[in-house]
Design a protein around this motif. Sequence first.
Motif, PDB file in Angstrom:
ATOM      1  N   VAL B 395       0.773  -1.259   0.001  1.00 31.69           N
ATOM      2  CA  VAL B 395       0.088  -0.197  -0.098  1.00 31.69           C
ATOM      3  C   VAL B 395       0.727   1.263  -0.037  1.00 31.69           C
ATOM      4  N   ALA B 396       0.725   2.178  -1.048  1.00 30.77           N
ATOM      5  CA  ALA B 396       1.727   3.072  -1.385  1.00 30.77           C
ATOM      6  C   ALA B 396       0.926   4.362  -1.708  1.00 30.77           C
ATOM      7  N   GLY B 397       1.387   5.543  -1.078  1.00 31.26           N
ATOM      8  CA  GLY B 397       1.090   6.741  -1.692  1.00 31.26           C
ATOM      9  C   GLY B 397      -0.646   7.241  -1.296  1.00 31.26           C
ATOM     10  N   VAL B 398      -0.633   8.442  -0.833  1.00 30.07           N
ATOM     11  CA  VAL B 398      -1.804   9.017  -0.982  1.00 30.07           C
ATOM     12  C   VAL B 398      -2.400   9.201  -2.085  1.00 30.07           C
ATOM     13  N   GLU B 399      -3.985   9.037  -2.509  1.00 27.74           N
ATOM     14  CA  GLU B 399      -4.367   8.961  -3.787  1.00 27.74           C
ATOM     15  C   GLU B 399      -4.113  10.394  -4.434  1.00 27.74           C
ATOM     16  N   ALA B 400      -4.398  11.479  -3.861  1.00 31.90           N
ATOM     17  CA  ALA B 400      -4.358  12.704  -4.452  1.00 31.90           C
ATOM     18  C   ALA B 400      -2.974  13.085  -4.868  1.00 31.90           C
ATOM     19  N   VAL B 401      -1.759  12.581  -4.156  1.00 29.31           N
ATOM     20  CA  VAL B 401      -0.520  12.873  -4.646  1.00 29.31           C
ATOM     21  C   VAL B 401      -0.154  12.102  -5.833  1.00 29.31           C
ATOM     22  N   MET B 402      -0.616  10.603  -5.741  1.00 24.53           N
ATOM     23  CA  MET B 402      -0.364   9.781  -7.067  1.00 24.53           C
ATOM     24  C   MET B 402      -1.159  10.257  -8.148  1.00 24.53           C
ATOM     25  N   ALA B 403      -2.307  10.857  -7.939  1.00 26.98           N
ATOM     26  CA  ALA B 403      -3.037  11.583  -8.951  1.00 26.98           C
ATOM     27  C   ALA B 403      -2.205  12.627  -9.549  1.00 26.98           C
ATOM     28  N   THR B 604      -0.716   5.278 -12.716  1.00 27.40           N
ATOM     29  CA  THR B 604       0.455   5.709 -13.326  1.00 27.40           C
ATOM     30  C   THR B 604       1.518   6.369 -12.269  1.00 27.40           C
ATOM     31  N   GLY B 605       0.479   7.099 -11.498  1.00 34.32           N
ATOM     32  CA  GLY B 605       1.481   7.743 -10.402  1.00 34.32           C
ATOM     33  C   GLY B 605       1.993   6.902  -9.360  1.00 34.32           C
ATOM     34  N   LEU B 606       1.343   5.707  -9.327  1.00 33.50           N
ATOM     35  CA  LEU B 606       1.722   4.588  -8.413  1.00 33.50           C
ATOM     36  C   LEU B 606       3.007   4.036  -8.870  1.00 33.50           C
ATOM     37  N   VAL B 607       3.040   3.734  -9.937  1.00 31.53           N
ATOM     38  CA  VAL B 607       4.253   3.101 -10.774  1.00 31.53           C
ATOM     39  C   VAL B 607       5.562   4.103 -10.550  1.00 31.53           C
ATOM     40  N   LEU B 608       5.070   5.575 -10.894  1.00 33.00           N
ATOM     41  CA  LEU B 608       6.182   6.247 -11.054  1.00 33.00           C
ATOM     42  C   LEU B 608       6.699   6.528  -9.492  1.00 33.00           C
ATOM     43  N   SER B 609       6.270   6.431  -8.512  1.00 29.27           N
ATOM     44  CA  SER B 609       6.615   6.677  -7.210  1.00 29.27           C
ATOM     45  C   SER B 609       7.444   5.665  -6.820  1.00 29.27           C
ATOM     46  N   TYR B 610       7.380   4.446  -7.607  1.00 25.88           N
ATOM     47  CA  TYR B 610       8.117   3.537  -7.271  1.00 25.88           C
ATOM     48  C   TYR B 610       9.661   3.625  -7.363  1.00 25.88           C
ATOM     49  N   LEU B 611       9.799   4.413  -8.742  1.00 28.57           N
ATOM     50  CA  LEU B 611      11.160   5.001  -8.985  1.00 28.57           C
ATOM     51  C   LEU B 611      11.681   6.091  -7.819  1.00 28.57           C
ATOM     52  N   GLY B 612      10.798   6.725  -7.507  1.00 24.85           N
ATOM     53  CA  GLY B 612      11.300   7.545  -6.377  1.00 24.85           C
ATOM     54  C   GLY B 612      11.873   7.010  -5.309  1.00 24.85           C
ATOM     55  N   GLU B 613      11.000   6.119  -4.689  1.00 24.43           N
ATOM     56  CA  GLU B 613      11.194   5.264  -3.377  1.00 24.43           C
ATOM     57  C   GLU B 613      12.624   4.456  -3.897  1.00 24.43           C
TER      58      GLU B 613
END
Lengths: 114, 618
Positions: B395-403, B604-613
Amino acid sequence: MIIKKPSIFIYTHQADPAVLKEVCAGIEEEGVFYDTAEFPDECMEKLAYKAARDSMLGSGIGIFGTAVCLKMRGLEKGRNIENYLAPNRTQCRNIGANSARAIKKLPFKEEYRL
Amino acid sequence: MSYIAGVDIGNSTTEVCVGEVTKNGNLTFLTSASCPTTGTKGTVENVHSVKNALKMAMSRIGRETSDLDLVRLNEAAPVIGDTAMETLTETVITDSSMIGHNPSTPAGVGQAVGEILLIENISRAVPGTPYILAASADHSYEEIAAVINQYGASPETVDTPDGGIDIVGIILQADEAVLVENRIHRKVPIIDEVRRIDRLQDGVPAAIEVALPGQTIRMLSNPYGIATLLGLSPEETRTVTPIAKSLIGKRSAVVLKTPGGNIHENVLPAGEIYFHGDKSLTINLDEGAEKIMDAMAQAGDIRDISGQPDTNVGNMLSRIRTGMSELDKSTEADIRITDILAVDTLAPVLISGALAGETCLEKAVGIAAMVKTQKLPMQEIADRLKHDLETEVKVAGVEAVMASLGALTTPGTKLPLAILDMGGGSTDAAVIFEDGHVNLTHQAGAGELVSMLIQTELGLSDRHIAEQIKKYPLAKVESLFHMRMENGQMTFVDESIDPRFFGRVVLLTEDGMIRIEEEIPMEKIVQVRRDAKRKVFVTNAFRALRKVAPEQNLRNISTVVLVGGSAEDFEIPEMLMEAFTDYRIVCGRGNIRGSEGPRNAVATGLVLSYLGERGGQS
């Protein structure tokens, strides 16, 4: 020059009088003119096709015995607006009303409320 | 090299996005898919739709779900929305005192006054009294015409004492008005298709009116007209005003003067809404939408909203509260209704006791409400998915941030960026600044409220067709070979259109046409649809963006990207664009990754945020 008044044509062959009467009543209630003519053809669809082709309004009904069929000009063979082999009173009334509604560009009635 | 999936569980759809990450941290997006959400958002039932969507996405690149290395779920915003409609007025007829409807073929024109005379009782009639004849469908048109011609007066003899009985109007149950008119000698107004003719009583004074072709009735839709025809006193005239009102726009009508009979317009006890915020305020629902929204604004920061017990609004608010408490079963669950959106509307309601299925437009208020809790049980869903798919689930990331992250993949955007996520249940807004700081809000009212407004205002029998009207443009089938689109354009077809669609208003969907059963003009449907969208989305867009904008000023926002299911709509983005022009805001439908349109932003944001992590770790 022959001037025909704009009317729905009903081509009949040995038409059942009760069927013809109710079909005509259906058209009359909608306030459209109609003409009937006898043709020696034993196919309700052919009768209807010719009636629609000849009618200035492009709407025609064929009746052979009790079988009744409604067609509009330009409709392919095998595609009728409505047809019955042995219709009841309301179905006859409905087919008449729908032949008139086709010209008025109103939606067809699915069931005539008597 | 590994496959990473982002999963966004929404109120109505579940979306997934799959990307491939190479060892040196290069990300390529491979595929995406979406399917309807199973169960309420945030419950374990969602697992089915998630698995389904993942399977769909993976099969598009010829892979199995077991090839996935990591699934990232969104921390779904803990909000669910619900809608309700409350009618504020009702019209009740007692003792059947009127008929007003639009039969397709009435006959004759004008108005007349007389006593109701059932055709069975024609022998009791006396010359000199005007009568309105009523005949049920048991009598054929020929029979009725024969009786009238035999007993009734002809135009020449009507004024002579022995000329026959004076029939001034006719009411029929069957659709035979023209047939009867063509067979009687004296022309009178005739109304047909009156279904409950059995409720007409013999001997009651009545007034009948049939409008001229192309016009609507004039006398019976005017209280003084009814007073003139039936000879009413000023007090009686006051009581017939609701009758006149409900007959406006009809082509034919009958008003009966029954002694005890009347028509009432009741104001229903609508219930109160209590706002608990910086200030505690109470407002009655019948004050209308505008006052309700004003009161909410005055109450400041809303902690909770409740309704008067045992009223429609009270029941609705407690229903969504219970719905939410089923999701979050923890005892310390803190479930509060934090926002409502009220919209004024008119609903055609069947008049109780009507003779021909008459309806009356009643005032109503539509309400969308939103509940918030601390947290949705997303971890449960993750554990279940992990077990079923045998892959890592996080479970990763707040919905609005991911959006927001996803929305940034739209070509032509930069930080700071505002997103407006318009879904089915709620409208969410977020602003993401250069430093990564995010402001966000959730507002009640979105696609489902629009569907409800369309359904009530058009008087549709089910919600499904209202949803379709919301989604698809309209056309009218004018002949078996052509139709006219709602923008006036004509389209011709090679093969004849099915006669079932002839003369009807239809919806143009991807899989052919859908017929609208109710006979409502196309223009009316278009107008209701647009008004409903404007009332909900434009109002909410301003409300939401104002909340997240720096200093609560819309001018401090320069770009808005529209995402979510309702951003796919064919006219909502244009409406918002028009509304925002005054504020010099660049606003438009998002195009996630330059190819996905407004959908798939969160996934899309969820996949992108993986890179950041990952970057952070190494």
